[in-house]
Design an enzyme around this catalytic site. Structure first.
Site, mmCIF file in Angstrom:
data_model
loop_
_atom_site.group_PDB
_atom_site.id
_atom_site.type_symbol
_atom_site.label_atom_id
_atom_site.label_comp_id
_atom_site.label_asym_id
_atom_site.label_seq_id
_atom_site.Cartn_x
_atom_site.Cartn_y
_atom_site.Cartn_z
ATOM 1 N N ASN A 1 0.818 -1.217 0.000
ATOM 2 C CA ASN A 1 0.000 0.000 0.000
ATOM 3 C C ASN A 1 0.854 1.270 0.000
ATOM 4 O O ASN A 1 0.439 2.277 -0.577
ATOM 5 C CB ASN A 1 -0.916 -0.004 1.229
ATOM 6 C CG ASN A 1 -1.489 1.375 1.518
ATOM 7 O OD1 ASN A 1 -2.432 1.817 0.855
ATOM 8 N ND2 ASN A 1 -0.901 2.083 2.473
ATOM 9 N N TYR B 1 3.304 10.245 -11.275
ATOM 10 C CA TYR B 1 2.476 9.353 -10.449
ATOM 11 C C TYR B 1 1.706 8.376 -11.342
ATOM 12 O O TYR B 1 1.675 7.171 -11.066
ATOM 13 C CB TYR B 1 1.506 10.184 -9.594
ATOM 14 C CG TYR B 1 0.591 9.332 -8.747
ATOM 15 C CD1 TYR B 1 1.084 8.673 -7.625
ATOM 16 C CD2 TYR B 1 -0.750 9.167 -9.075
ATOM 17 C CE1 TYR B 1 0.247 7.873 -6.853
ATOM 18 C CE2 TYR B 1 -1.588 8.382 -8.312
ATOM 19 C CZ TYR B 1 -1.084 7.730 -7.197
ATOM 20 O OH TYR B 1 -1.905 6.933 -6.438
ATOM 21 N N LYS C 1 1.985 4.127 -11.528
ATOM 22 C CA LYS C 1 0.927 3.140 -11.273
ATOM 23 C C LYS C 1 0.720 2.249 -12.499
ATOM 24 O O LYS C 1 0.403 1.066 -12.364
ATOM 25 C CB LYS C 1 -0.359 3.841 -10.836
ATOM 26 C CG LYS C 1 -0.244 4.539 -9.470
ATOM 27 C CD LYS C 1 0.079 3.568 -8.319
ATOM 28 C CE LYS C 1 0.015 4.235 -6.959
ATOM 29 N NZ LYS C 1 0.291 3.332 -5.832
ATOM 30 N N THR D 1 -7.300 11.637 1.998
ATOM 31 C CA THR D 1 -6.092 11.319 2.785
ATOM 32 C C THR D 1 -5.099 12.479 2.653
ATOM 33 O O THR D 1 -5.277 13.383 1.822
ATOM 34 C CB THR D 1 -5.401 10.033 2.280
ATOM 35 O OG1 THR D 1 -4.889 10.288 0.967
ATOM 36 C CG2 THR D 1 -6.353 8.846 2.242
HETATM 37 N N1 NAP Z 1 -5.801 8.840 -1.643
HETATM 38 C C1 NAP Z 1 -6.231 8.529 -2.859
HETATM 39 O O1 NAP Z 1 -7.173 9.141 -3.376
HETATM 40 C C2 NAP Z 1 -5.574 7.411 -3.620
HETATM 41 C C3 NAP Z 1 -6.132 7.053 -4.855
HETATM 42 C C4 NAP Z 1 -5.569 6.010 -5.566
HETATM 43 C C5 NAP Z 1 -4.494 5.326 -5.047
HETATM 44 N N2 NAP Z 1 -3.951 5.693 -3.841
HETATM 45 C C6 NAP Z 1 -2.829 4.926 -3.335
HETATM 46 O O2 NAP Z 1 -3.123 4.481 -2.031
HETATM 47 C C7 NAP Z 1 -1.919 4.251 -1.313
HETATM 48 C C8 NAP Z 1 -2.018 4.927 0.046
HETATM 49 O O3 NAP Z 1 -2.174 6.312 -0.198
HETATM 50 P P1 NAP Z 1 -2.870 7.289 0.854
HETATM 51 O O4 NAP Z 1 -3.844 8.092 0.096
HETATM 52 O O5 NAP Z 1 -3.289 6.566 2.060
HETATM 53 O O6 NAP Z 1 -1.619 8.247 1.164
HETATM 54 P P2 NAP Z 1 -0.995 8.794 2.529
HETATM 55 O O7 NAP Z 1 -2.044 9.217 3.471
HETATM 56 O O8 NAP Z 1 0.026 9.775 2.074
HETATM 57 O O9 NAP Z 1 -0.288 7.512 3.152
HETATM 58 C C9 NAP Z 1 0.832 6.971 2.535
HETATM 59 C C10 NAP Z 1 1.413 5.939 3.474
HETATM 60 O O10 NAP Z 1 2.551 5.373 2.813
HETATM 61 C C11 NAP Z 1 3.664 5.510 3.691
HETATM 62 N N3 NAP Z 1 4.906 5.579 2.954
HETATM 63 C C12 NAP Z 1 5.290 6.507 2.038
HETATM 64 N N4 NAP Z 1 6.541 6.225 1.632
HETATM 65 C C13 NAP Z 1 6.942 5.123 2.311
HETATM 66 C C14 NAP Z 1 8.117 4.371 2.332
HETATM 67 N N5 NAP Z 1 9.184 4.694 1.601
HETATM 68 N N6 NAP Z 1 8.181 3.264 3.127
HETATM 69 C C15 NAP Z 1 7.112 2.915 3.889
HETATM 70 N N7 NAP Z 1 5.975 3.627 3.945
HETATM 71 C C16 NAP Z 1 5.898 4.715 3.157
HETATM 72 C C17 NAP Z 1 3.400 6.768 4.489
HETATM 73 O O11 NAP Z 1 4.202 6.767 5.672
HETATM 74 P P3 NAP Z 1 4.580 8.151 6.427
HETATM 75 O O12 NAP Z 1 3.386 8.520 7.259
HETATM 76 O O13 NAP Z 1 5.783 7.766 7.230
HETATM 77 O O14 NAP Z 1 4.867 9.172 5.361
HETATM 78 C C18 NAP Z 1 1.919 6.564 4.773
HETATM 79 O O15 NAP Z 1 1.730 5.643 5.820
HETATM 80 C C19 NAP Z 1 -0.791 4.763 -2.196
HETATM 81 O O16 NAP Z 1 -0.185 3.682 -2.879
HETATM 82 C C20 NAP Z 1 -1.517 5.674 -3.181
HETATM 83 O O17 NAP Z 1 -0.834 5.792 -4.408
HETATM 84 C C21 NAP Z 1 -4.469 6.729 -3.123
#
Ligand code: NAP
Length: 254
Positions: free
Chosen positions: A94, A170, A174, A205
């Site tokens: 994730n 980005y 993906k 988020t």
């Molecule tokens: N939000 C959306 O609308 C959306 C839509 C499509 C896909 N996604 C995908 O969903 C996933 C989660 O995104 P999110 O929206 O929950 O984002 P987020 O709130 O920014 O959370 C990202 C998480 O990934 C962790 N992370 C980042 N770099 C890392 C690393 N090098 N090693 C380990 N952990 C790391 C962050 O840790 P820290 O807290 O330490 O930074 C955080 O826990 C991602 O793959 C994103 O591309 C999100």
């Protein structure tokens, strides 16, 4: 019957990763599993565990320190899982990163492209590869669920169904993740491992300044539905999403 599984979620201290554990713990079929909450900062991880307890979720959760961009950190996590459990049932990739190049002179392009691709593609490849020996020891052969994005769909972008992106690196990352997972699933050595890709939808988020249209837990549901289904219910490898609060899985076009 789902049974008790050992499930590791990377980047689970906040956002969709946190919501994935919350959704598993809230579902009667999966709540009795053991969860490894992946985080790169132990203090943030402890706060996340505390938050899960405050939500009233009685769950078996342990912290697992893992920075997916660090080979040493991934290897350390694999060693820990091997020593403590001897196997892994489900790996949920994730952790992800997005950024928008914005320097007027383009001086930030190389750095941003490198970091986005390293986090979202290379790190998933290596994390998965190093956990595969433990996944193969799972009683049902192991599963790898990868959090991709509708933004990785060439079909949705090329047809104009998605508006132009604010972050080309980005989207590229993906799309590349999707190909990575397809090819990993085709490796004969992985024939018993189930690989899936999901698009959680536009969730509120930190990633997008909380401007998403869905709650993270709605985005997390697609992961829970895939993991709790008997192996073979859904084709491997698929690219899946749910819409609204429905739990029906819909395919995202490649
Ligand atoms: N939000 C959306 O609308 C959306 C839509 C499509 C896909 N996604 C995908 O969903 C996933 C989660 O995104 P999110 O929206 O929950 O984002 P987020 O709130 O920014 O959370 C990202 C998480 O990934 C962790 N992370 C980042 N770099 C890392 C690393 N090098 N090693 C380990 N952990 C790391 C962050 O840790 P820290 O807290 O330490 O930074 C955080 O826990 C991602 O793959 C994103 O591309 C999100």
């Amino acid at each position: 019957m789902f049974g008790r599984r050992l499930i590791l979620v990377t980047g689970a201290n906040r956002g969709i990763g946190f919501a994935i554990i919350q959704a598993f713990a809230s579902n009667a079929a999966t709540a009795s599993s053991a969860f490894l909450l992946g985080c790169r900062d132990v203090e943030k991880g402890k706060e996340a565990v505390e938050h899960l307890r405050e939500l009233g979720l009685a769950l078996n959760v342990s912290l697992m320190t893992i920075d997916v961009t660090s080979d040493a950190s991934i290897r350390h996590a694999v060693d820990n899982v091997e020593k403590q459990y001897g196997h892994l049932d489900v790996l949920i990739n994730n952790a992800g990163y997005g950024a928008i190049p914005s320097a007027p002179d383009f001086s930030d392009w190389r750095e941003i492209y490198a970091k986005v691709l390293d986090t979202n593609v290379t790190s998933v490849a290596l994390t998965t590869q190093l956990f595969l020996p433990l996944l193969r020891k799972s009683s049902d052969g192991g599963r790898v669920i990868n959090v991709s994005s509708g933004r990785g769909s060439i079909a949705l972008s090329a047809s104009g169904q998605l508006p132009p992106t604010v972050s080309i690196p980005y989207c590229i990352s993906k799309t590349a993740l999707n190909m990575l997972v397809i090819e990993m699933s085709r490796d004969p050595a992985n024939k018993n491992v189930e690989f899936q890709l999901v698009g959680p939808g536009h969730c509120k988020t930190a990633f997008n300044g909380y401007r998403g249209t869905r709650e993270p837990i709605e985005g997390a549901n697609v992961v829970v539905e895939l993991v709790k289904a008997a192996k073979g219910t859904y084709k491997t490898v698929g690219f899946w999403e749910t819409k609204g609060s429905s739990l029906d899985l819909i395919e995202i076009p490649w």
